[in-house]
Scaffold this motif. Structure first.
Motif, short mmCIF file in Angstrom:
data_model
loop_
_atom_site.label_atom_id
_atom_site.label_comp_id
_atom_site.label_asym_id
_atom_site.label_seq_id
_atom_site.Cartn_x
_atom_site.Cartn_y
_atom_site.Cartn_z
N LYS A 132 0.80 -1.18 0.20
CA LYS A 132 0.17 0.09 0.20
C LYS A 132 0.75 1.18 -0.03
O LYS A 132 0.69 2.13 -0.93
N LYS A 133 1.72 1.50 0.72
CA LYS A 133 2.57 2.60 0.97
C LYS A 133 3.23 2.96 -0.15
O LYS A 133 3.18 4.13 -0.79
N LYS A 134 3.78 1.89 -0.51
CA LYS A 134 4.70 2.50 -2.02
C LYS A 134 4.00 2.44 -3.06
O LYS A 134 4.04 3.66 -4.13
N SER A 135 2.51 1.81 -3.44
CA SER A 135 1.71 2.25 -4.37
C SER A 135 1.36 3.36 -4.32
O SER A 135 1.09 4.28 -5.25
N TYR A 136 0.86 3.84 -3.06
CA TYR A 136 0.28 5.56 -2.88
C TYR A 136 1.34 6.37 -3.13
O TYR A 136 1.34 7.54 -3.83
N GLU A 137 2.58 6.31 -2.68
CA GLU A 137 3.76 7.06 -2.90
C GLU A 137 3.88 7.12 -4.42
O GLU A 137 4.17 8.39 -4.86
N LEU A 138 3.98 5.97 -5.00
CA LEU A 138 4.45 6.28 -6.49
C LEU A 138 3.48 7.04 -7.10
O LEU A 138 3.72 8.04 -8.07
N TYR A 139 2.02 7.09 -6.84
CA TYR A 139 1.11 7.53 -7.53
C TYR A 139 1.35 9.23 -7.22
O TYR A 139 1.15 9.78 -7.83
N LEU A 140 1.37 9.53 -5.96
CA LEU A 140 1.45 10.95 -5.43
C LEU A 140 2.71 11.27 -6.13
O LEU A 140 2.75 12.50 -6.32
N GLU A 141 3.95 10.74 -6.21
CA GLU A 141 4.95 11.15 -6.71
C GLU A 141 4.72 11.53 -8.26
O GLU A 141 5.23 12.92 -8.83
N ALA A 142 3.93 10.69 -9.18
CA ALA A 142 3.50 10.82 -10.43
C ALA A 142 2.68 12.47 -10.56
O ALA A 142 2.77 13.03 -11.26
N TYR A 175 -3.20 11.71 5.78
CA TYR A 175 -2.00 12.92 5.72
C TYR A 175 -0.87 12.54 6.40
O TYR A 175 0.32 12.60 5.69
N SER A 176 -1.12 12.03 7.40
CA SER A 176 0.22 11.98 8.23
C SER A 176 1.28 10.76 7.96
O SER A 176 2.32 10.83 7.74
N ASP A 177 0.69 9.90 6.97
CA ASP A 177 1.31 8.65 6.25
C ASP A 177 2.20 9.16 4.97
O ASP A 177 3.01 8.80 4.54
N PHE A 178 1.53 10.35 4.45
CA PHE A 178 1.96 10.79 3.24
C PHE A 178 2.48 12.30 3.11
O PHE A 178 2.25 13.08 2.13
N SER A 179 2.69 12.85 4.32
CA SER A 179 2.82 14.34 4.51
C SER A 179 3.83 14.77 3.46
O SER A 179 3.62 16.07 3.07
N ASP A 180 4.94 14.35 3.39
CA ASP A 180 5.98 14.91 2.58
C ASP A 180 5.49 15.16 1.09
O ASP A 180 5.60 16.01 0.65
N TYR A 181 4.81 14.24 0.75
CA TYR A 181 4.19 13.83 -0.75
C TYR A 181 3.21 15.21 -0.91
O TYR A 181 3.01 16.00 -2.03
N PHE A 182 2.20 15.27 0.19
CA PHE A 182 1.25 16.10 0.07
C PHE A 182 1.63 17.57 0.07
O PHE A 182 1.27 18.56 -0.67
N ASP A 183 2.59 17.80 1.02
CA ASP A 183 3.15 19.19 1.16
C ASP A 183 3.79 19.73 -0.20
O ASP A 183 3.77 20.82 -0.63
N GLU A 184 4.79 18.70 -0.74
CA GLU A 184 5.46 19.18 -1.99
C GLU A 184 3.94 19.34 -3.15
O GLU A 184 4.39 20.41 -3.77
#
Ligand code: ZN
Ligand code: ZN
Length: 272
Positions: A132-142, A175-184
């Motif tokens: 889950k974490k990586k799947s969501y992170e890669l999406y947010l990075e895209a 938010y707390s799990d992906f805060s860096d991604y959302f902030d960027e």
């Protein structure tokens, strides 16, 4: 421009011009009138790179534009209909989408991520092996990369898109799990004068309050975010504006006073 008095405006609707919708434009318009909406944006798909499809885009863009404009005029006294487009972004399509926008005029341009590193996020296979974490992170990075590399849009569509087909019991995106991604993402959106869409439903069976963390909205506001809109991504008339009132309530709770819609690529603010 500010429009007073709360009335719903659905900023994300697919019609027969999208390969995955069978809804006629007029059907959407009549349903929106029946629901008492202020307006709708017709935002059919342009996805130049969609794995498994050679042509996930509007076949005849001139006909699409002509048709939407015809209904925009026909129903102008009852409903605001805007001519939008949902542009799917990948590294390989930024230039093609730019060309599209140079050649045609729209009221509203949505930018969206449906594909991450060549994989369709709407397929279960996207999540295999990643977790889950990586799947969501890669999406947010895209999403972040698309904002940086394709700046000619008005709003970013469905920040929660990756949740839709996620095969997890707990699909929630906090938010707390992906805060860096959302902030960027938010800093980039705000810097560029853009915003994003709160999608009213992640899928037919889940409502947004179960999976989309209001702290995401609060953080956007805290960083100075103002532009935000609500869209249903309806592919049939029963989904138009569904769950809209909850989303408006969540936005109000997060501190927003206005929703946004676009006319001729200019923001119009609607009182919540
Ligand atoms: Zn989309
Ligand atoms: Zn869509």
């Amino acid at each position: 421009m500010i429009m007073k008095g709360f009335k719903m405006f659905d900023n994300h609707i697919h019609t027969i011009y999208s390969k995955d919708s069978g809804m006629q434009i007029e059907e959407a318009v009549l349903k929106a009138i029946e629901l008492g909406l202020k307006g709708i944006a017709i935002t059919d798909h342009i996805d130049y790179e969609m794995p498994g499809f050679d042509d996930f885009y509007i076949d005849d863009i001139n006909k699409y534009i002509k048709d939407v404009l015809m209904y925009k005029e026909k129903y102008k006294d009852k409903l605001t209909v805007t001519l939008g487009i949902e542009t799917g972004q990948t590294q390989g399509t930024y230039k093609k989408n730019e060309e599209l926008l140079n050649n045609y005029k729209f009221d509203y341009v949505l930018s969206a991520i449906h594909v991450v590193n060549g994989e369709d996020v709407y397929q279960k296979s996207y999540f295999e092996l990643k977790g889950k974490k990586k799947s969501y992170e890669l999406y947010l990075e895209a999403v972040f990369n698309a904002i940086e590399n394709f700046p000619d849009f008005d709003m970013f569509a469905h920040l929660d898109y990756v949740i839709r087909k996620a095969p997890y019991k707990d699909k929630s995106m906090n938010y707390s799990d992906f805060s860096d991604y959302f902030d960027e993402i938010f800093k980039s959106l705000i810097y560029k004068g853009k915003g994003f869409e709160l999608n009213t439903g992640v899928d037919k069976f889940l409502s947004i309050d179960e999976v989309f963390d209001i702290n995401i909205l609060k953080r956007y506001k805290e960083l100075g975010g103002e532009k935000i809109c609500i869209g249903s991504d309806a592919h049939d008339k029963n989904r138009i504006a569904s769950n809209y009132e909850y989303c408006a309530y969540a936005l109000k709770k997060a501190g927003f006073k206005y929703l946004t819609c676009f006319l001729d690529r200019n923001p119009v603010y609607l009182e919540i």
